[in-house]
Design a protein around this motif. Sequence first.
Motif, PDB file in Angstrom:
ATOM      1  N   LEU A 209      -7.412  39.417  75.828  1.00  0.00           N
ATOM      2  CA  LEU A 209      -8.537  39.995  75.602  1.00  0.00           C
ATOM      3  C   LEU A 209      -9.713  38.993  75.663  1.00  0.00           C
ATOM      4  CD1 LEU A 209      -7.500  42.778  73.209  1.00  0.00           C
ATOM      5  CD2 LEU A 209      -7.631  42.936  75.745  1.00  0.00           C
ATOM      6  N   THR A 210     -10.004  38.551  76.665  1.00  0.00           N
ATOM      7  CA  THR A 210     -11.011  37.286  76.697  1.00  0.00           C
ATOM      8  C   THR A 210     -12.306  37.521  75.842  1.00  0.00           C
ATOM      9  OG1 THR A 210     -11.711  37.776  78.584  1.00  0.00           O
ATOM     10  CG2 THR A 210      -9.900  36.320  78.807  1.00  0.00           C
ATOM     11  N   ASP A 211     -12.816  38.852  75.806  1.00  0.00           N
ATOM     12  CA  ASP A 211     -14.099  39.077  75.373  1.00  0.00           C
ATOM     13  C   ASP A 211     -13.951  39.776  73.931  1.00  0.00           C
ATOM     14  OD1 ASP A 211     -12.860  41.367  76.283  1.00  0.00           O
ATOM     15  OD2 ASP A 211     -14.659  42.286  76.905  1.00  0.00           O
ATOM     16  N   VAL A 212     -12.707  39.562  73.414  1.00  0.00           N
ATOM     17  CA  VAL A 212     -12.443  40.135  71.902  1.00  0.00           C
ATOM     18  C   VAL A 212     -12.095  39.176  70.934  1.00  0.00           C
ATOM     19  CG1 VAL A 212     -11.235  41.811  70.829  1.00  0.00           C
ATOM     20  CG2 VAL A 212     -11.741  42.472  73.061  1.00  0.00           C
ATOM     21  N   ARG A 213     -12.566  39.252  69.788  1.00  0.00           N
ATOM     22  CA  ARG A 213     -12.015  38.283  68.958  1.00  0.00           C
ATOM     23  C   ARG A 213     -11.192  38.880  67.881  1.00  0.00           C
ATOM     24  NH1 ARG A 213     -17.129  34.874  66.698  1.00  0.00           N
ATOM     25  NH2 ARG A 213     -17.573  33.615  68.398  1.00  0.00           N
ATOM     26  N   LEU A 214     -10.229  38.337  67.332  1.00  0.00           N
ATOM     27  CA  LEU A 214      -9.097  38.946  66.197  1.00  0.00           C
ATOM     28  C   LEU A 214      -9.465  38.180  65.148  1.00  0.00           C
ATOM     29  CD1 LEU A 214      -6.770  40.124  65.358  1.00  0.00           C
ATOM     30  CD2 LEU A 214      -5.325  38.268  65.929  1.00  0.00           C
ATOM     31  N   LEU A 215     -10.083  38.736  64.001  1.00  0.00           N
ATOM     32  CA  LEU A 215     -10.345  38.616  62.851  1.00  0.00           C
ATOM     33  C   LEU A 215      -9.576  39.055  61.623  1.00  0.00           C
ATOM     34  CD1 LEU A 215     -14.492  39.531  62.809  1.00  0.00           C
ATOM     35  CD2 LEU A 215     -13.171  37.363  63.491  1.00  0.00           C
ATOM     36  N   ILE A 216      -8.827  37.850  60.918  1.00  0.00           N
ATOM     37  CA  ILE A 216      -7.872  38.341  59.933  1.00  0.00           C
ATOM     38  C   ILE A 216      -8.546  37.969  58.639  1.00  0.00           C
ATOM     39  CG2 ILE A 216      -5.637  37.519  59.127  1.00  0.00           C
ATOM     40  CD1 ILE A 216      -5.149  37.024  62.141  1.00  0.00           C
ATOM     41  N   VAL A 217      -8.763  38.773  57.678  1.00  0.00           N
ATOM     42  CA  VAL A 217      -9.415  38.812  56.511  1.00  0.00           C
ATOM     43  C   VAL A 217      -8.533  38.888  55.359  1.00  0.00           C
ATOM     44  CG1 VAL A 217     -11.151  39.637  55.078  1.00  0.00           C
ATOM     45  CG2 VAL A 217     -11.520  39.443  57.683  1.00  0.00           C
ATOM     46  N   GLY A 218      -8.445  37.745  54.490  1.00  0.00           N
ATOM     47  CA  GLY A 218      -7.411  38.080  53.169  1.00  0.00           C
ATOM     48  C   GLY A 218      -7.110  36.655  52.831  1.00  0.00           C
ATOM     49  N   LYS A 219      -6.767  36.538  51.569  1.00  0.00           N
ATOM     50  CA  LYS A 219      -6.438  35.521  50.946  1.00  0.00           C
ATOM     51  C   LYS A 219      -4.777  34.945  51.405  1.00  0.00           C
ATOM     52  CE  LYS A 219      -5.832  33.261  46.325  1.00  0.00           C
ATOM     53  NZ  LYS A 219      -6.917  32.141  46.687  1.00  0.00           N
ATOM     54  N   ARG A 220      -4.903  33.705  51.781  1.00  0.00           N
ATOM     55  CA  ARG A 220      -3.596  33.291  52.056  1.00  0.00           C
ATOM     56  C   ARG A 220      -2.679  32.905  50.958  1.00  0.00           C
ATOM     57  NH1 ARG A 220      -3.650  28.567  56.314  1.00  0.00           N
ATOM     58  NH2 ARG A 220      -4.833  27.584  54.636  1.00  0.00           N
ATOM     59  N   LYS A 231     -10.147  28.175  69.178  1.00  0.00           N
ATOM     60  CA  LYS A 231     -10.367  28.209  70.703  1.00  0.00           C
ATOM     61  C   LYS A 231      -9.692  29.570  71.598  1.00  0.00           C
ATOM     62  CE  LYS A 231     -10.500  23.338  70.846  1.00  0.00           C
ATOM     63  NZ  LYS A 231      -9.520  22.093  71.335  1.00  0.00           N
ATOM     64  N   GLU A 232      -8.679  30.291  70.861  1.00  0.00           N
ATOM     65  CA  GLU A 232      -8.196  31.386  71.400  1.00  0.00           C
ATOM     66  C   GLU A 232      -8.859  32.694  70.833  1.00  0.00           C
ATOM     67  OE1 GLU A 232      -4.001  30.175  70.407  1.00  0.00           O
ATOM     68  OE2 GLU A 232      -3.728  30.039  72.583  1.00  0.00           O
ATOM     69  N   ASN A 233      -9.898  32.385  70.242  1.00  0.00           N
ATOM     70  CA  ASN A 233     -10.724  33.820  69.416  1.00  0.00           C
ATOM     71  C   ASN A 233     -10.100  34.334  68.366  1.00  0.00           C
ATOM     72  OD1 ASN A 233     -13.036  33.564  71.139  1.00  0.00           O
ATOM     73  ND2 ASN A 233     -12.399  34.947  72.636  1.00  0.00           N
ATOM     74  N   ILE A 234      -9.189  33.413  67.758  1.00  0.00           N
ATOM     75  CA  ILE A 234      -8.533  33.923  66.393  1.00  0.00           C
ATOM     76  C   ILE A 234      -9.008  33.313  65.140  1.00  0.00           C
ATOM     77  CG2 ILE A 234      -6.136  34.025  65.305  1.00  0.00           C
ATOM     78  CD1 ILE A 234      -5.128  33.899  67.924  1.00  0.00           C
ATOM     79  N   PHE A 235      -9.508  34.065  64.444  1.00  0.00           N
ATOM     80  CA  PHE A 235     -10.273  33.414  63.132  1.00  0.00           C
ATOM     81  C   PHE A 235      -9.686  34.181  61.825  1.00  0.00           C
ATOM     82  CE2 PHE A 235     -13.194  33.598  66.608  1.00  0.00           C
ATOM     83  CZ  PHE A 235     -13.837  32.220  66.423  1.00  0.00           C
ATOM     84  N   HIS A 236      -9.676  33.334  60.889  1.00  0.00           N
ATOM     85  CA  HIS A 236      -9.226  33.569  59.496  1.00  0.00           C
ATOM     86  C   HIS A 236     -10.519  33.471  58.533  1.00  0.00           C
ATOM     87  CE1 HIS A 236      -6.617  32.867  55.553  1.00  0.00           C
ATOM     88  NE2 HIS A 236      -7.151  34.101  55.705  1.00  0.00           N
ATOM     89  N   LEU A 237     -10.777  34.567  57.757  1.00  0.00           N
ATOM     90  CA  LEU A 237     -11.810  34.479  56.898  1.00  0.00           C
ATOM     91  C   LEU A 237     -11.212  34.746  55.411  1.00  0.00           C
ATOM     92  CD1 LEU A 237     -14.467  36.701  59.027  1.00  0.00           C
ATOM     93  CD2 LEU A 237     -14.180  34.217  58.963  1.00  0.00           C
ATOM     94  N   GLU A 238     -11.573  34.102  54.421  1.00  0.00           N
ATOM     95  CA  GLU A 238     -11.381  34.303  53.153  1.00  0.00           C
ATOM     96  C   GLU A 238     -12.481  34.478  52.155  1.00  0.00           C
ATOM     97  OE1 GLU A 238      -7.769  32.375  51.518  1.00  0.00           O
ATOM     98  OE2 GLU A 238      -8.141  30.610  53.032  1.00  0.00           O
ATOM     99  N   GLY A 239     -12.227  35.051  51.075  1.00  0.00           N
ATOM    100  CA  GLY A 239     -13.324  35.184  50.105  1.00  0.00           C
ATOM    101  C   GLY A 239     -14.621  36.298  50.723  1.00  0.00           C
ATOM    102  N   VAL A 240     -14.056  37.170  51.586  1.00  0.00           N
ATOM    103  CA  VAL A 240     -15.227  37.995  51.884  1.00  0.00           C
ATOM    104  C   VAL A 240     -15.079  39.285  51.151  1.00  0.00           C
ATOM    105  CG1 VAL A 240     -15.770  39.569  54.020  1.00  0.00           C
ATOM    106  CG2 VAL A 240     -14.538  37.246  54.368  1.00  0.00           C
ATOM    107  N   ASP A 241     -16.279  39.629  50.645  1.00  0.00           N
ATOM    108  CA  ASP A 241     -16.372  40.692  49.834  1.00  0.00           C
ATOM    109  C   ASP A 241     -16.297  42.040  50.533  1.00  0.00           C
ATOM    110  OD1 ASP A 241     -19.084  41.412  50.954  1.00  0.00           O
ATOM    111  OD2 ASP A 241     -19.973  40.645  49.207  1.00  0.00           O
ATOM    112  N   ASP A 242     -16.356  43.256  49.776  1.00  0.00           N
ATOM    113  CA  ASP A 242     -16.198  44.588  50.598  1.00  0.00           C
ATOM    114  C   ASP A 242     -17.154  44.601  51.582  1.00  0.00           C
ATOM    115  OD1 ASP A 242     -13.975  44.996  48.942  1.00  0.00           O
ATOM    116  OD2 ASP A 242     -14.975  46.387  47.582  1.00  0.00           O
TER     117      ASP A 242
END
Length: 242
Positions: A209-220, A231-242
């Motif tokens: 899915l070239t025009d879609v990002r995968l956002l993974i939200v949570g503490k590791r 570069k493959e549109n995969i992102f990991h976000l930590e410390g995100v509030d509700d």
Amino acid sequence: VDGHVIEGRPQGSRSTLTGLLRGLAQLGEASRFQILCSNPVLCAERIGSGEFEYVKIPKSGSLYRLIVALPFTLNKMRPSAVLWQYVSTPFFLKNNVVVIHDVLPYTHPHLFPVLFRLRCQILFFLSMLGAKKIITVSETAEKEICRLFPFFSNKIAVVPNGPSFSEEIYFEDEDTELQRTHSYILAVGRVEQRKNIPLLVEAFKKAELTDVRLLIVGKRDLGFDFNPDEKENIFHLEGVDD
């Protein structure tokens, strides 16, 4: 209400209980509930609403809390019912309601250290045995409990997790770069072995899915090796509030 998970690390059981209490507060039911915890200030801050009564119990390890602190406090208070997350004390058996989010220590034992797994298996069973009602959050969990312990089937109720935000939040029109330039798939949860994040990443890559990002939200979790490639549109976000 046993509130120890509210004081603990971010995880599903904490989110579920916190959301439930916020909902009760909005319904004006807070005064009917007492929350047992070792840090009332922290619990009140994390719940963020409602005039709950907080009953302080000594800060201690889990065994002392279950065997000494909670039974002593509950037998003194004599509540109408007690709501627990996963594990209840075996020394107070009056109208216990136990929430079992999953039974992974039984169904996926390889995902847990041996002693932790054995402790969970014993305590989960004793808690369900002594409960007047068992609540679980999905039909899958209900089926697993009934398969493992068919004699508990008559006291299980499924209460699914649901959205805990106001309707406005879902339709809020925020002009952010992410929303302006990308569609995205959102996965929320603690990043650990049990969540099988590598399978999600593999499926996302295969979908191309070239025009879609995968956002993974949570503490590791410590020790969990997860390094997404932006570069493959995969992102990991930590410390995100509700």
